[in-house]
Design a protein around this motif. Sequence first.
Motif, PDB file in Angstrom:
ATOM      1  N   TYR A  25      67.387-106.206  65.589  1.00  0.00           N
ATOM      2  CA  TYR A  25      68.601-105.402  65.613  1.00  0.00           C
ATOM      3  C   TYR A  25      68.352-104.110  66.370  1.00  0.00           C
ATOM      4  CZ  TYR A  25      70.275-108.074  61.493  1.00  0.00           C
ATOM      5  OH  TYR A  25      70.675-109.041  60.613  1.00  0.00           O
TER       6      TYR A  25
ATOM      7  N   ALA B 267      61.608 -96.336  67.563  1.00  0.00           N
ATOM      8  CA  ALA B 267      62.739 -95.431  67.726  1.00  0.00           C
ATOM      9  C   ALA B 267      62.496 -94.520  68.924  1.00  0.00           C
ATOM     10  CB  ALA B 267      62.975 -94.606  66.470  1.00  0.00           C
TER      11      ALA B 267
ATOM     12  N   TRP C 134      61.194-101.690  60.189  1.00  0.00           N
ATOM     13  CA  TRP C 134      61.427-100.796  61.315  1.00  0.00           C
ATOM     14  C   TRP C 134      60.382-101.070  62.399  1.00  0.00           C
ATOM     15  CZ3 TRP C 134      58.275 -96.708  63.191  1.00  0.00           C
ATOM     16  CH2 TRP C 134      58.882 -95.932  64.185  1.00  0.00           C
TER      17      TRP C 134
ATOM     18  N   GLY D 132      58.596 -93.490  68.670  1.00  0.00           N
ATOM     19  CA  GLY D 132      57.825 -93.882  67.494  1.00  0.00           C
ATOM     20  C   GLY D 132      57.717 -95.395  67.407  1.00  0.00           C
ATOM     21  N   TYR D 133      56.596 -95.862  66.855  1.00  0.00           N
ATOM     22  CA  TYR D 133      56.361 -97.302  66.739  1.00  0.00           C
ATOM     23  C   TYR D 133      55.731 -97.620  65.382  1.00  0.00           C
ATOM     24  CZ  TYR D 133      56.885 -97.262  71.820  1.00  0.00           C
ATOM     25  OH  TYR D 133      57.367 -97.090  73.097  1.00  0.00           O
TER      26      TYR D 133
ATOM     27  N   TRP E  63      74.891-100.708  63.598  1.00  0.00           N
ATOM     28  CA  TRP E  63      73.949-101.769  63.911  1.00  0.00           C
ATOM     29  C   TRP E  63      74.625-102.845  64.752  1.00  0.00           C
ATOM     30  CZ3 TRP E  63      69.126-102.579  60.906  1.00  0.00           C
ATOM     31  CH2 TRP E  63      68.839-101.519  60.026  1.00  0.00           C
TER      32      TRP E  63
ATOM     33  N   VAL F 278      65.037-102.511  64.739  1.00  0.00           N
ATOM     34  CA  VAL F 278      64.626-102.975  63.414  1.00  0.00           C
ATOM     35  C   VAL F 278      64.615-104.495  63.472  1.00  0.00           C
ATOM     36  CG1 VAL F 278      65.246-103.069  60.958  1.00  0.00           C
ATOM     37  CG2 VAL F 278      65.666-100.970  62.277  1.00  0.00           C
TER      38      VAL F 278
ATOM     39  N   SER G 212      67.199 -97.015  67.712  1.00  0.00           N
ATOM     40  CA  SER G 212      66.072 -97.641  67.036  1.00  0.00           C
ATOM     41  C   SER G 212      66.166 -99.153  67.118  1.00  0.00           C
ATOM     42  CB  SER G 212      66.045 -97.198  65.570  1.00  0.00           C
ATOM     43  OG  SER G 212      64.918 -97.694  64.888  1.00  0.00           O
TER      44      SER G 212
ATOM     45  N   LYS H 205      70.855 -94.002  65.743  1.00  0.00           N
ATOM     46  CA  LYS H 205      70.336 -92.995  64.829  1.00  0.00           C
ATOM     47  C   LYS H 205      71.307 -91.814  64.836  1.00  0.00           C
ATOM     48  CE  LYS H 205      67.645 -90.465  62.232  1.00  0.00           C
ATOM     49  NZ  LYS H 205      68.344 -89.185  62.408  1.00  0.00           N
TER      50      LYS H 205
ATOM     51  N   ALA I  79      71.627 -91.307  59.803  1.00  0.00           N
ATOM     52  CA  ALA I  79      70.553 -92.281  59.553  1.00  0.00           C
ATOM     53  C   ALA I  79      70.838 -93.392  60.565  1.00  0.00           C
ATOM     54  CB  ALA I  79      70.567 -92.770  58.110  1.00  0.00           C
ATOM     55  N   LEU I  80      70.548 -94.629  60.234  1.00  0.00           N
ATOM     56  CA  LEU I  80      70.896 -95.731  61.151  1.00  0.00           C
ATOM     57  C   LEU I  80      72.323 -96.145  60.815  1.00  0.00           C
ATOM     58  CD1 LEU I  80      67.531 -97.696  61.145  1.00  0.00           C
ATOM     59  CD2 LEU I  80      68.385 -96.030  62.810  1.00  0.00           C
ATOM     60  N   ASP I  81      73.278 -95.479  61.496  1.00  0.00           N
ATOM     61  CA  ASP I  81      74.659 -95.578  61.054  1.00  0.00           C
ATOM     62  C   ASP I  81      75.469 -96.710  61.674  1.00  0.00           C
ATOM     63  OD1 ASP I  81      75.874 -92.582  62.837  1.00  0.00           O
ATOM     64  OD2 ASP I  81      74.768 -94.349  63.517  1.00  0.00           O
TER      65      ASP I  81
END
Lengths: 108, 116
Positions: B95, B50, B47, B59-60, B106, B37, B35, B99, B102-104
């Motif tokens: 960033y 992804a 966000w 997805g946007y 970064w 962000v 993803s 995924k 979750a967003l684990d």
Amino acid sequence: EIVLTQSPGTLSLSPGERATLSCRASQSVTGSYLGWYHQKSGQAPRLLIYGASSRATGIPDRFTGSGSGTDFTLTIARLEPEDFAVYYCQQYGSSPWTFGQGTKVEIK
Amino acid sequence: DVQLVESGGGVVRPGGSLRLSCAASGFTFGNYGMSWVRQVPGKGLEWVSAINWNSGNLGYADSVKGRFTISRDDGKNSLYLQMNSLRAEDTALYYCARKGAALDYWGQGTLVTVSS
């Protein structure tokens, strides 16, 4: 789009105190796909909680996530100095994913 | 250790284009969704986009739909964000994040400034 509203905007507490942060969704979060992150100044966000209540790797047990549907809570049992930061909730169950606006936990 | 390193940010004029990259290491890149962000300095997280593990689900955010395109190259362990028709409001630190549950994980972000 699911809008996440966090409250309070700022929480002023002392080390050792308990912090309770709220995240309310405009509609039900699919599968409780709700995460909590904290972000210290100048750093990238860090995942604390996923699936509303599961602690991420390496996160101490003073952090507890709870809730379902539209109401979620992050509780920090006893604030440590490194916990003073901005906290965000995020839903990743429905596209577009969305973040709350953040709660700043500051030293009183 | 999992590492995500973004690059490609810079200063661009309104209406211009930029391509961000995210180099991943320390995990099997092809097994994970990724993803983007962004964050305006001093503001909250937004966000952006992804992509799932096999590029079958993209997805946007509404704010970038039709202008930004996410993609990945599993052979290069890399994630990309092609940004076209850039606007001043796209100025932010971008960033990339893995995924997992979750967003684990970064990266540290790459700064995009849209200014004339």
